[in-house]
Design a protein around this motif. Structure first.
Motif, PDB file in Angstrom:
ATOM      1  N   ALA A 173      -9.752   1.260   3.282  1.00 39.46           N
ATOM      2  CA  ALA A 173      -8.589   0.515   3.772  1.00 39.46           C
ATOM      3  C   ALA A 173      -8.824   0.115   5.227  1.00 39.46           C
ATOM      4  CB  ALA A 173      -7.348   1.399   3.681  1.00 39.46           C
ATOM      5  N   THR A 174      -8.014  -0.808   5.703  1.00 44.46           N
ATOM      6  CA  THR A 174      -8.070  -1.182   7.128  1.00 44.46           C
ATOM      7  C   THR A 174      -6.727  -0.798   7.763  1.00 44.46           C
ATOM      8  OG1 THR A 174      -7.332  -3.396   6.575  1.00 44.46           O
ATOM      9  CG2 THR A 174      -9.714  -3.060   6.715  1.00 44.46           C
ATOM     10  N   GLY A 175      -6.390  -1.430   8.871  1.00 45.19           N
ATOM     11  CA  GLY A 175      -5.144  -1.084   9.562  1.00 45.19           C
ATOM     12  C   GLY A 175      -5.387   0.015  10.582  1.00 45.19           C
ATOM     13  N   GLY A 176      -4.322   0.447  11.236  1.00 47.36           N
ATOM     14  CA  GLY A 176      -4.453   1.446  12.297  1.00 47.36           C
ATOM     15  C   GLY A 176      -4.722   2.846  11.749  1.00 47.36           C
ATOM     16  N   THR A 177      -4.167   3.156  10.583  1.00 51.77           N
ATOM     17  CA  THR A 177      -4.203   4.539  10.092  1.00 51.77           C
ATOM     18  C   THR A 177      -5.617   5.096   9.879  1.00 51.77           C
ATOM     19  OG1 THR A 177      -2.079   4.075   9.049  1.00 51.77           O
ATOM     20  CG2 THR A 177      -3.184   6.105   8.384  1.00 51.77           C
TER      21      THR A 177
ATOM     22  N   ASP B 233      -8.575  -5.220   0.646  1.00 54.36           N
ATOM     23  CA  ASP B 233      -7.970  -6.533   0.869  1.00 54.36           C
ATOM     24  C   ASP B 233      -8.645  -7.320   1.993  1.00 54.36           C
ATOM     25  OD1 ASP B 233      -7.033  -4.755   2.793  1.00 54.36           O
ATOM     26  OD2 ASP B 233      -4.990  -4.730   2.029  1.00 54.36           O
TER      27      ASP B 233
ATOM     28  N   TYR C 115     -10.921  -8.571   8.104  1.00 51.62           N
ATOM     29  CA  TYR C 115     -11.200  -7.187   7.726  1.00 51.62           C
ATOM     30  C   TYR C 115     -12.704  -6.957   7.600  1.00 51.62           C
ATOM     31  CZ  TYR C 115      -6.197  -6.351   7.199  1.00 51.62           C
ATOM     32  OH  TYR C 115      -4.853  -6.180   7.443  1.00 51.62           O
TER      33      TYR C 115
ATOM     34  N   GLY D  14      -3.590   3.441   3.161  1.00 51.20           N
ATOM     35  CA  GLY D  14      -2.498   3.610   4.119  1.00 51.20           C
ATOM     36  C   GLY D  14      -1.241   3.133   3.408  1.00 51.20           C
ATOM     37  N   ILE D  15      -0.113   3.188   4.092  1.00 55.55           N
ATOM     38  CA  ILE D  15       1.136   2.728   3.479  1.00 55.55           C
ATOM     39  C   ILE D  15       1.914   1.888   4.493  1.00 55.55           C
ATOM     40  CG2 ILE D  15       2.334   4.909   4.101  1.00 55.55           C
ATOM     41  CD1 ILE D  15       3.941   4.613   1.448  1.00 55.55           C
TER      42      ILE D  15
ATOM     43  N   HIS E 274       4.371  -0.849   0.957  1.00 56.99           N
ATOM     44  CA  HIS E 274       3.241  -1.547   0.327  1.00 56.99           C
ATOM     45  C   HIS E 274       1.976  -0.693   0.369  1.00 56.99           C
ATOM     46  CE1 HIS E 274       2.211  -3.711   4.359  1.00 56.99           C
ATOM     47  NE2 HIS E 274       1.307  -2.797   4.147  1.00 56.99           N
ATOM     48  N   ILE E 275       1.110  -0.901  -0.616  1.00 53.56           N
ATOM     49  CA  ILE E 275      -0.242  -0.328  -0.602  1.00 53.56           C
ATOM     50  C   ILE E 275      -1.194  -1.488  -0.868  1.00 53.56           C
ATOM     51  CG2 ILE E 275       0.233   2.090  -1.144  1.00 53.56           C
ATOM     52  CD1 ILE E 275      -0.259   1.495  -4.107  1.00 53.56           C
TER      53      ILE E 275
ATOM     54  N   ARG F  40       0.188  -7.501  16.141  1.00 51.35           N
ATOM     55  CA  ARG F  40      -0.364  -6.841  17.331  1.00 51.35           C
ATOM     56  C   ARG F  40      -1.860  -7.090  17.499  1.00 51.35           C
ATOM     57  NH1 ARG F  40       0.332  -2.792  13.384  1.00 51.35           N
ATOM     58  NH2 ARG F  40      -1.206  -1.096  13.293  1.00 51.35           N
ATOM     59  N   TYR F  41      -2.539  -7.445  16.413  1.00 52.59           N
ATOM     60  CA  TYR F  41      -3.980  -7.694  16.502  1.00 52.59           C
ATOM     61  C   TYR F  41      -4.303  -9.154  16.842  1.00 52.59           C
ATOM     62  CZ  TYR F  41      -4.106  -3.215  14.078  1.00 52.59           C
ATOM     63  OH  TYR F  41      -3.936  -1.896  13.728  1.00 52.59           O
TER      64      TYR F  41
HETATM   65  C1  F6R Z   1      -4.999  -2.169   4.805  1.00 48.01           C
HETATM   66  C2  F6R Z   1      -3.916  -2.129   3.858  1.00 48.01           C
HETATM   67  C3  F6R Z   1      -2.479  -1.887   4.234  1.00 48.01           C
HETATM   68  C4  F6R Z   1      -2.311  -0.833   5.328  1.00 48.01           C
HETATM   69  C5  F6R Z   1      -0.821  -0.699   5.673  1.00 48.01           C
HETATM   70  C6  F6R Z   1      -0.598   0.298   6.804  1.00 48.01           C
HETATM   71  O1  F6R Z   1      -6.227  -2.397   4.136  1.00 48.01           O
HETATM   72  O2  F6R Z   1      -4.183  -2.337   2.731  1.00 48.01           O
HETATM   73  O3  F6R Z   1      -1.770  -1.503   3.092  1.00 48.01           O
HETATM   74  O4  F6R Z   1      -2.811   0.379   4.879  1.00 48.01           O
HETATM   75  O5  F6R Z   1      -0.315  -1.933   6.061  1.00 48.01           O
HETATM   76  O6  F6R Z   1      -1.140  -0.223   7.987  1.00 48.01           O
HETATM   77  P1  F6R Z   1      -1.306   0.663   9.291  1.00 48.01           P
HETATM   78  O7  F6R Z   1      -2.331   1.690   8.973  1.00 48.01           O
HETATM   79  O8  F6R Z   1      -1.771  -0.291  10.344  1.00 48.01           O
HETATM   80  O9  F6R Z   1       0.023   1.268   9.579  1.00 48.01           O
END
Ligand code: F6R
Length: 242
Positions: A35-39, A67, A80, A132-133, A138-139, A167-168
């Motif tokens: 996954a990507t995102g901050g988590t 994604d 990504y 992440g969530i 959403h996932i 924010r990015y």
């Molecule tokens: C990323 C993804 C998203 C993130 C979710 C949480 O590949 O599929 O579902 O996991 O938006 O994003 P963060 O981690 O930035 O809070």
């Protein structure tokens, strides 16, 4: 669902990295869903540290990302593709050809979706999927209302998701409006799933995930239908649960 409660983001990251490393030790040909995102940034940092110190090898591992945005170049720093290189791939020994991310610039996006699902299946499926969530549950980029039966597909991003990801980018206008994402059914096909959540912002979503209805309006609730899901959440994300 197995729930591992940790104190904070760093502990969540260490625990998640531990589970991924266990999987690679068990099977050096493991297929990892990423996954990507901050988590997951901290998790990737732990994997890089382990690779440097303990030389865990990714030469036989394959990775499959959830994604990608539609219409931004893979070299764009906000794609990504770029995120994965900067946060993980450039720092471990995984061959580029073994890292898979949906192509958001494919000429025919419907064919790209079919290709992506078929490729995952042909390579034996995903052994461990990291997730992440979103604050709306959403996932991947499966927003509320996405059918649980969905495979990889094109989505229009919810306004709240675009705002969270702004924010990015330089401005909200630059955040793409559409993305390609593995569907709920593609995610549930993984043999094991590790869901990460950190921070109070995720507390409502985690409460709904654990105690709400299993409903397409709450995409992550589909995970309750899977027999091998581990949620690693910190105290803040679990705040509403107690
Ligand atoms: C990323 C993804 C998203 C993130 C979710 C949480 O590949 O599929 O579902 O996991 O938006 O994003 P963060 O981690 O930035 O809070």
């Amino acid at each position: 669902m197995r729930v591992i409660e940790v104190d904070n983001y760093d502990e969540m990251s260490e625990k998640a990295a531990e589970l991924i490393l266990e999987k690679i030790k068990e099977n050096k040909h493991a297929n990892l869903g990423l996954a990507t995102g901050g988590t997951p940034v901290g998790t990737y940092r732990c994997l890089i540290k382990d690779h440097t110190e303990n030389k865990t090898s990714y030469k036989n591992v394959q990775t499959f990302n959830l994604d990608e945005y539609i219409g931004i170049d893979p070299d764009n720093p906000n794609s990504y593709h770029s995120y994965m290189k900067a946060n993980l791939f450039d720092h471990i020994d995984i061959p580029a050809a073994q890292t898979h991310i949906p192509n958001g610039n494919a000429e025919d996006l419907a064919i790209e979706c079919l290709r992506y699902d078929k490729m995952i299946e042909e390579k034996g499926g995903i052994d461990l999927q990291l997730l992440g969530i979103g604050t709306n549950g959403h996932i991947g980029f499966n927003e509320p209302g996405t059918p649980f039966a969905s495979h990889t597909h094109v989505v229009e991003l919810a306004q709240s998701t675009r705002e969270a990801n702004a924010r990015y980018f330089n401005s909200l206008d630059e955040v793409p409006t559409h993305a390609l994402t593995m569907g709920i059914s593609s995610i549930l096909a993984s043999k094991g799933i590790v869901l990460l959540a950190s921070g109070e912002m995720k507390a409502d979503a985690i409460y709904e995930l654990l105690y709400g209805k299993i409903d397409e309006e709450m995409p992550a609730s589909a995970l309750r239908k899977h027999s091998n899901v581990t949620l690693i959440a910190d105290k803040d994300a679990l705040k509403k649960v107690k």
